[in-house]
Scaffold this active site. Structure first.
Site, PDB file in Angstrom:
ATOM      1  N   ALA A 317     -43.052 -42.444  14.603  1.00 19.50           N
ATOM      2  CA  ALA A 317     -41.705 -41.961  14.286  1.00 19.50           C
ATOM      3  C   ALA A 317     -41.521 -41.879  12.770  1.00 19.50           C
ATOM      4  CB  ALA A 317     -40.659 -42.890  14.883  1.00 19.50           C
ATOM      5  N   SER A 843     -43.962 -39.307  20.090  1.00 18.92           N
ATOM      6  CA  SER A 843     -43.853 -40.375  19.092  1.00 18.92           C
ATOM      7  C   SER A 843     -43.339 -41.664  19.708  1.00 18.92           C
ATOM      8  CB  SER A 843     -42.878 -39.974  17.974  1.00 18.92           C
ATOM      9  OG  SER A 843     -43.340 -38.877  17.237  1.00 18.92           O
ATOM     10  N   CYS A 844     -43.778 -42.761  19.119  1.00 19.95           N
ATOM     11  CA  CYS A 844     -43.107 -44.048  19.281  1.00 19.95           C
ATOM     12  C   CYS A 844     -43.192 -44.705  17.906  1.00 19.95           C
ATOM     13  CB  CYS A 844     -43.743 -44.892  20.384  1.00 19.95           C
ATOM     14  SG  CYS A 844     -45.497 -45.259  20.130  1.00 19.95           S
ATOM     15  N   LYS A 845     -43.148 -46.005  17.820  1.00 20.81           N
ATOM     16  CA  LYS A 845     -43.165 -46.632  16.501  1.00 20.81           C
ATOM     17  C   LYS A 845     -44.456 -46.315  15.748  1.00 20.81           C
ATOM     18  CE  LYS A 845     -43.378 -51.177  16.207  1.00 20.81           C
ATOM     19  NZ  LYS A 845     -42.921 -52.586  16.222  1.00 20.81           N
ATOM     20  N   THR A 851     -46.942 -44.082  23.119  1.00 14.26           N
ATOM     21  CA  THR A 851     -47.336 -42.669  23.010  1.00 14.26           C
ATOM     22  C   THR A 851     -48.556 -42.379  23.873  1.00 14.26           C
ATOM     23  OG1 THR A 851     -46.406 -42.400  20.795  1.00 14.26           O
ATOM     24  CG2 THR A 851     -48.213 -40.927  21.401  1.00 14.26           C
TER      25      THR A 851
END
Length: 926
Positions: A317, A843-845, A851
């Site tokens: 992200a 996306s993720c962190k 993801t």
């Protein structure tokens, strides 16, 4: 029993069948490890392994093993296959069952591209099974090949085919290695509903744009801020109050520039991988670099069908991890700051300008800077045409000049420019008001006090001034003629010499320090531009009337005769001589307007910056960081999509007529730090609407000349994507002419982890709901625009026949439905994006764990919906991709460990379909 695995070498694909004898007292959990022996070095290198097939004496392995194109394989290379019985997956406890070794040349020389080997015990004596190895070319499968195939023969480089299925392998194309690097390939064999087999290849690559785009942006940020400093200095002499504010703002800009220069210098030192691992997400010098940016392509080969391709870009992200999230993310911080700025404007004695006013000021600055040289150049072209006595050239040049001049005048016909000129006049030494008694107490002579903005009038209870440039109220009884404010000694209204004995200040700008500012003067100045243009037009009309010979006759008359005729009908002399004074006057008027407008808008930005110190510049830096990450990801996705669609005429038509949708899927929770990340990401993705793309012809086919280039400024950037000459020549005319290609970014977020469970039950999920609803409206608007301008035949064909309009309707219902962890929103948005020829992002962190679960799920769903994957193989295929596919390799690249960063407690909160297979997760540093 039968055991099937597959390998992918640069030039061959291997399928392996083994008949295991009853060596154990139970059905084994079989796994095959693949190692390579270099005959020259004579050492064994562990290379890859299959998935675990549980409880079977005749295991069928779906996972293949691949070798990258740069792997030093030769005909003499030996491949060793070792079979294990895995007793405990969590602890990697396994026992040896058997092994076999063969050389690449053995297979190449074998009859029918098949090789039969014995699987032997550890002492090499006892044969415990039979191995069949076969070679198959991906993309050349026939129905009879399906008995012994599993993988791909293509080199693991970027292939430039359309995701709709046209095969276009260009292994040696300059496109393949220019932007995408370090491929990782995995192959699988899955059964379809009609008991046939499909080959599936995953390919994951790094992207050079991870670093090149942020480097270019940092350079542009530095240039823009240095220009801003120079513009502030060019304001000329200001009163002590404003001069101090200017110095403070310049000092802050200087600090930002120094920090950016330091970061850029550190980035220029970096060599090696083209991605930032997740464990480096909070490093200061890497804060502009996107986290773990990779491309992933799935290629599907089925008998008698064209290969299909499905792309996704995975990236952490876009967020300011180094700066942290204690106060929230950009969306919250900007809203809070905008509210505080109004009170700051009073404290700093500035006019409060809204974000719209600030954006308008930046737009005017850009417009005048862009249009002035264009108008000047066109004016010179007009004179050149006059010198050549070409009436057609004269008319053509005049038409273009008139268009650009009218555009210039229109850009400046704004009340903001007019009011800013008045405010700047009031901030200069020698500013005069009519009445000393009417000067407001406190700090005298500042524009915001004598001429407050509407918002301040409301706050301060003041009425608007009765006359432009004057303070409100009636003259005092003494009727003092002038009061000179801004901490400058008083002076006579009419005396040309100041009372301190010095000559008056030389005019440092085009705004005179009148004793009474004439607010209508600006209207006259920019109106003079239009009048000057009209004079030029009238002269060209006059010249045409004096010209008796039409264009068709000009070619038939000798030059000398034509010259005599022209001279006889132009007693005042040459055309150029008659036009030149008028053209010079036009250029002078434009220059005068540019100077005034530039300083007025710079003064607006000075006030905006002054009442934003220091928080405003910190937020600008944060926004720069987030935007840099987002733009690098977008540019990567655009280039990948362009390369894939180079031969798709429908896609190219859509690209230049409407543009592409870029759909970002986010799995962030709306709780704790991740809500700050989501607030950053929302602004970063939204800011991408300020970006356009252009396709250019590369100077050479050298990879360094094929790197995208960023130009522009913070409120608008253009990414130029070079293509080799031959590829460029195949593009539609509009694209080759440099038409700006638009991208429409949309963001959909659904949190799926244990933190989202807390947010759903006890927290606030309004941010997620607002993001999804707002971006659905953007997506729906894009679809309507696309439907109006591009025929449906331009869009890709899919097996699922659901109408796009129906899919959008279902998505619209889902974004307003109160449902916890409604991942159907993500599935629908992703499907719609692919149906719209869009660019998919997940996306993720860190783009590593959640993801990976999402990407593998989407790939298996595509195999099920588009390629008839047997339902009995769906979960197995999902586990294969998660256990031994490209995503676990991504985890390895990031944290040097093949474990997803989940624990059992976290996974209990995940939707079941997002949970990884046992033995692939654990507590790790991510």
């Amino acid at each position: 029993g039968v055991m099937v695995i597959s390998l992918l070498l640069p030039l061959l694909s291997l399928s392996l069948l083994s008949f295991l004898f009853n060596l154990v007292d139970r059905k084994p959990n079989a796994l095959v490890q693949v190692a390579v022996i270099d005959p020259r070095e004579q050492y064994l290198v562990s290379h890859a392994c299959t998935e675990i097939v549980e409880g079977s004496r005749d295991p069928l392995f779906l996972t293949g093993v691949t070798f990258p194109p740069e792997y030093p394989a030769s005909p003499e290379t030996l491949v060793k296959l070792t079979v294990y019985d895995v007793r405990d997956k969590a602890r990697d406890n396994s026992s040896f069952l058997g092994s076999a070794t063969f050389s690449v040349s053995d297979l190449l020389r074998s009859k029918d591209d098949q090789l039969t080997l014995n699987l032997r015990s550890s002492d090499g004596v006892l044969a415990v099974g039979t191995v069949l190895v076969s070679r198959v070319n991906m993309g050349e499968m026939e129905e009879g090949d399906m008995d012994h195939i599993t993988a791909d023969v293509q080199q693991c480089t970027l292939v430039c085919e359309s995701s709709q299925g046209t095969q276009n392998d260009k292994d040696n194309s300059p496109l393949t290695g220019a932007v995408f690097k370090n491929p990782v390939c995995k192959v699988y064999k899955f059964q379809t509903v009609d008991s046939k087999w499909m080959l599936v290849r995953e390919q994951m690559e790094e992207c050079t744009l991870s670093f090149s785009i942020p480097r270019q942006l940092l350079h542009l940020y530095i240039q823009e801020d240095m220009r801003r400093i120079q513009e502030l200095r060019d304001l000329g002499e200001l009163s002590p109050h404003w001069d101090n504010l200017r110095k403070e703002v310049i000092g802050r800009y200087g600090q930002v520039i120094a920090a950016y220069q330091e970061t850029l210098a550190e980035l220029n030192k970096i060599t090696g991988p083209s991605f930032k691992p997740s464990c480096s997400k909070a490093q200061r010098y890497l804060e502009f670099i996107p986290i773990n940016l990779h491309t992933q392509r799935m290629r599907v080969t089925c008998p008698r069908q064209t290969d299909a391709f499905y792309d996704v870009i995975t990236v952490g992200a876009p967020a300011a991890h180094f700066q942290g999230f204690k106060g929230g993310g950009l969306q919250r911080l900007l809203s809070r700051h905008e509210a505080e700025k109004k009170s700051f404007s009073t404290a700093y004695q500035c006019i409060y300008y809204s974000p719209e006013h600030t954006a308008k000021a930046q737009e005017v600055l850009h417009s005048v800077g862009h249009l002035q040289p264009l108008i000047s150049g066109l004016a010179d072209q007009l004179l050149q045409a006059a010198q050549q006595h070409s009436m057609s050239g004269l008319r053509e040049a005049l038409k273009t000049l008139a268009g650009k001049t009218e555009q210039f005048v229109h850009a400046l016909k704004d009340e903001l420019v007019k009011s800013a000129l008045l405010a700047l006049h009031a901030a200069q030494p020698g500013y005069v008001t009519k009445n000393q008694n009417q000067t407001l107490p406190g700090h005298q002579g500042h524009s915001h006090q004598d001429h407050p903005s509407p918002s301040q009038r409301g706050q301060q209870g003041q009425s608007p001034p009765q006359n432009p440039g004057h303070s409100p109220g009636q003259p005092s009884a003494t009727d003092s003629p002038v009061v000179v404010c801004n901490n400058v000694d008083g002076g006579s209204q009419t005396a040309p010499i100041r009372e301190d004995g010095q000559a008056p200040l030389k005019r440092q700008d085009s705004i005179p320090c009148h004793k009474e500012y004439d607010e209508e003067e600006w209207d006259r100045v920019w109106a003079d531009v239009a009048k000057s243009l009209n004079c030029v037009i009238a002269m060209v009309d006059k010249l045409q009337e004096q010209e008796p010979i039409n264009n068709n006759q000009e070619q038939l008359i000798p030059k000398q005769v034509l010259a005599d005729v022209i001279t006889s009908h132009n007693p005042e002399g040459d055309w150029r001589e008659q036009l030149c004074p008028l053209v010079v006057r036009l250029k002078e008027c434009v220059a005068e307007v540019v100077v005034r407008a530039r300083r007025a808008m710079t003064f607006v930005l000075l006030q905006e910056a002054a009442c934003s110190i220091p928080q405003g510049l910190f937020l600008k830096q944060r926004r720069d960081v987030v935007f840099s990450q987002a733009l690098a990801a977008l540019a990567c996705g655009f280039v990948m999509r362009l390369y894939a669609g180079m031969e798709d005429k429908g896609f190219l038509k859509q690209l230049h007529q409407v543009g592409l949708v870029a759909q970002f899927e986010s799995l962030l929770s709306t709780y704790s730090e991740e809500i700050g990340m989501l607030e950053d990401m929302e602004v970063g993705i939204s800011d991408l609407h300020r970006v356009a793309f252009k396709i250019t012809q590369a100077k050479t086919d050298n990879p360094c000349d094929l790197q995208p280039v960023v130009i522009g400024r913070r409120d608008h950037y253009t990414v130029e994507v070079p293509l080799p000459r031959l590829a460029f020549q195949t593009l539609p005319h509009e694209i080759k002419e440099g038409k700006a290609l638009q991208v429409y970014p949309v963001l959909f977020n659904v949190g799926i982890n244990e933190q989202q469970t807390i947010a759903d039950r006890f927290g606030d999920i309004s941010l997620q709901e607002r993001i999804n609803q707002r971006n659905f409206e953007i997506l729906d608007s894009y679809y309507k625009s696309l439907s109006d301008k591009v025929p449906s035949e331009c869009l890709p064909c899919f097996q699922t026949q659901t109408d796009l309009k129906d899919l959008l309707g279902t998505l619209g219902q889902n974004v307003v439905t109160k449902k916890r962890k409604n991942v159907e929103i993500l599935w629908l948005a992703g499907t719609i994006c692919r149906r719209l020829n869009g660019i998919r992002f997940t996306s993720c962190k860190s783009a590593k764990d959640r993801t990976s679960m999402s990407v593998t799920l989407e790939q298996c769903a595509l195999l099920r919906d588009e390629h008839q994957l047997n339902k009995d193989y769906f979960i197995r295929a999902l586990d294969c991709m998660r256990r031994e596919g490209c995503r676990i390799e991504n985890v390895q690249k990031n944290i040097k460990c093949r474990k997803y960063a989940f624990n059992m407690l976290q996974l209990m909160a995940f939707p079941k379909i997002y949970r990884p297979p046992e033995g692939t997760y654990g507590k790790v540093d991510s």
